[in-house]
Design an enzyme around this catalytic site. Sequence first.
Site, PDB file in Angstrom:
ATOM      1  N   ASN A  46       0.851  -1.199   0.000  1.00  0.00           N
ATOM      2  CA  ASN A  46       0.000   0.000   0.000  1.00  0.00           C
ATOM      3  C   ASN A  46       0.882   1.243   0.000  1.00  0.00           C
ATOM      4  O   ASN A  46       1.928   1.292   0.645  1.00  0.00           O
ATOM      5  CB  ASN A  46      -1.012  -0.003   1.142  1.00  0.00           C
ATOM      6  N   GLU A  48       0.397   5.222   0.574  1.00  0.00           N
ATOM      7  CA  GLU A  48      -0.539   6.257   1.032  1.00  0.00           C
ATOM      8  C   GLU A  48      -0.085   7.640   0.569  1.00  0.00           C
ATOM      9  O   GLU A  48       0.998   7.819   0.016  1.00  0.00           O
ATOM     10  CB  GLU A  48      -0.652   6.183   2.566  1.00  0.00           C
ATOM     11  N   CYS A  57      -4.140   0.552  -2.575  1.00  0.00           N
ATOM     12  CA  CYS A  57      -4.002  -0.713  -1.842  1.00  0.00           C
ATOM     13  C   CYS A  57      -2.874  -1.566  -2.416  1.00  0.00           C
ATOM     14  O   CYS A  57      -2.563  -1.502  -3.616  1.00  0.00           O
ATOM     15  CB  CYS A  57      -5.291  -1.517  -1.937  1.00  0.00           C
ATOM     16  N   GLU A  59      -2.894  -4.760  -2.961  1.00  0.00           N
ATOM     17  CA  GLU A  59      -3.359  -5.758  -3.930  1.00  0.00           C
ATOM     18  C   GLU A  59      -3.457  -5.161  -5.331  1.00  0.00           C
ATOM     19  O   GLU A  59      -3.078  -5.787  -6.325  1.00  0.00           O
ATOM     20  CB  GLU A  59      -4.734  -6.299  -3.518  1.00  0.00           C
ATOM     21  N   CYS A  91     -10.005  -5.348   0.281  1.00  0.00           N
ATOM     22  CA  CYS A  91     -11.181  -4.465   0.249  1.00  0.00           C
ATOM     23  C   CYS A  91     -12.045  -4.800  -0.965  1.00  0.00           C
ATOM     24  O   CYS A  91     -11.617  -5.516  -1.878  1.00  0.00           O
ATOM     25  CB  CYS A  91     -10.752  -2.998   0.231  1.00  0.00           C
ATOM     26  N   CYS A  94     -10.566  -4.014  -4.406  1.00  0.00           N
ATOM     27  CA  CYS A  94      -9.503  -4.949  -4.809  1.00  0.00           C
ATOM     28  C   CYS A  94     -10.075  -6.298  -5.231  1.00  0.00           C
ATOM     29  O   CYS A  94      -9.579  -6.931  -6.156  1.00  0.00           O
ATOM     30  CB  CYS A  94      -8.490  -5.111  -3.684  1.00  0.00           C
TER      31      CYS A  94
HETATM   32  N1  THU Z   1      -5.314  -1.403   2.420  1.00  0.00           N
HETATM   33  C1  THU Z   1      -4.737  -2.252   1.525  1.00  0.00           C
HETATM   34  O1  THU Z   1      -3.602  -2.027   1.072  1.00  0.00           O
HETATM   35  N2  THU Z   1      -5.456  -3.320   1.123  1.00  0.00           N
HETATM   36  C2  THU Z   1      -6.711  -3.640   1.573  1.00  0.00           C
HETATM   37  O2  THU Z   1      -7.328  -4.553   1.076  1.00  0.00           O
HETATM   38  C3  THU Z   1      -7.282  -2.874   2.682  1.00  0.00           C
HETATM   39  C4  THU Z   1      -6.650  -1.562   2.940  1.00  0.00           C
HETATM   40  C5  THU Z   1      -4.537  -0.237   2.869  1.00  0.00           C
HETATM   41  C6  THU Z   1      -5.082   1.093   2.432  1.00  0.00           C
HETATM   42  C7  THU Z   1      -4.513   2.008   3.490  1.00  0.00           C
HETATM   43  O3  THU Z   1      -3.214   2.375   3.114  1.00  0.00           O
HETATM   44  C8  THU Z   1      -4.430   1.134   4.727  1.00  0.00           C
HETATM   45  O4  THU Z   1      -4.504  -0.221   4.269  1.00  0.00           O
HETATM   46  C9  THU Z   1      -5.511   1.380   5.753  1.00  0.00           C
HETATM   47  O5  THU Z   1      -6.770   1.304   5.164  1.00  0.00           O
END
Ligand code: THU
Length: 136
Positions: A46, A48, A57, A59, A91, A94
């Site tokens: 991930n 940000e 994300c 994935e 999520c 994804c």
């Molecule tokens: N996140 C992912 O990378 N994958 C997911 O399936 C759920 C959420 C990340 C997004 C954000 O950077 C952090 O997790 C918190 O939501």
Amino acid sequence: MIEKLQMDSLFAQARQAAEMAYAPYSKFRVGAALLCEDGSIVTGVNVENRSFGLSICAERNAAATAVTMGKQKFEALAISTPDSKKPVGPCGACRQVLSEFMQPDAPVRFAGSGPDQVDSTIGDLLPWDSLYELKG
Ligand code: THU
């Protein structure tokens, strides 16, 4: 058929990838590892942003990297969330994106830092996929 050892190794790579996550805001690192049809493994983390909604994300980053490398079929996915004790699944966005490149029975494993792990499939994670018939 993906063997248990292969899933263990895929998960280990997802866990290792999570170390590279850029998650200064949520402090929730995620690592994803895709087993591609040619046997190679592509990882993602991930990433940000201070404009929170722009965060990507792990994935989807893994999927985009794999496609960029010319790999469009994924046999399995592992997701590591070392900052949660319990397993955290992908999520909804994804799940939809990954289903583009995976068969419904493709295995998906996810786990946090605790002893529990979930072994599922992309089809079980995205049931009643209304757009399945549009898939190429
Ligand atoms: N996140 C992912 O990378 N994958 C997911 O399936 C759920 C959420 C990340 C997004 C954000 O950077 C952090 O997790 C918190 O939501």
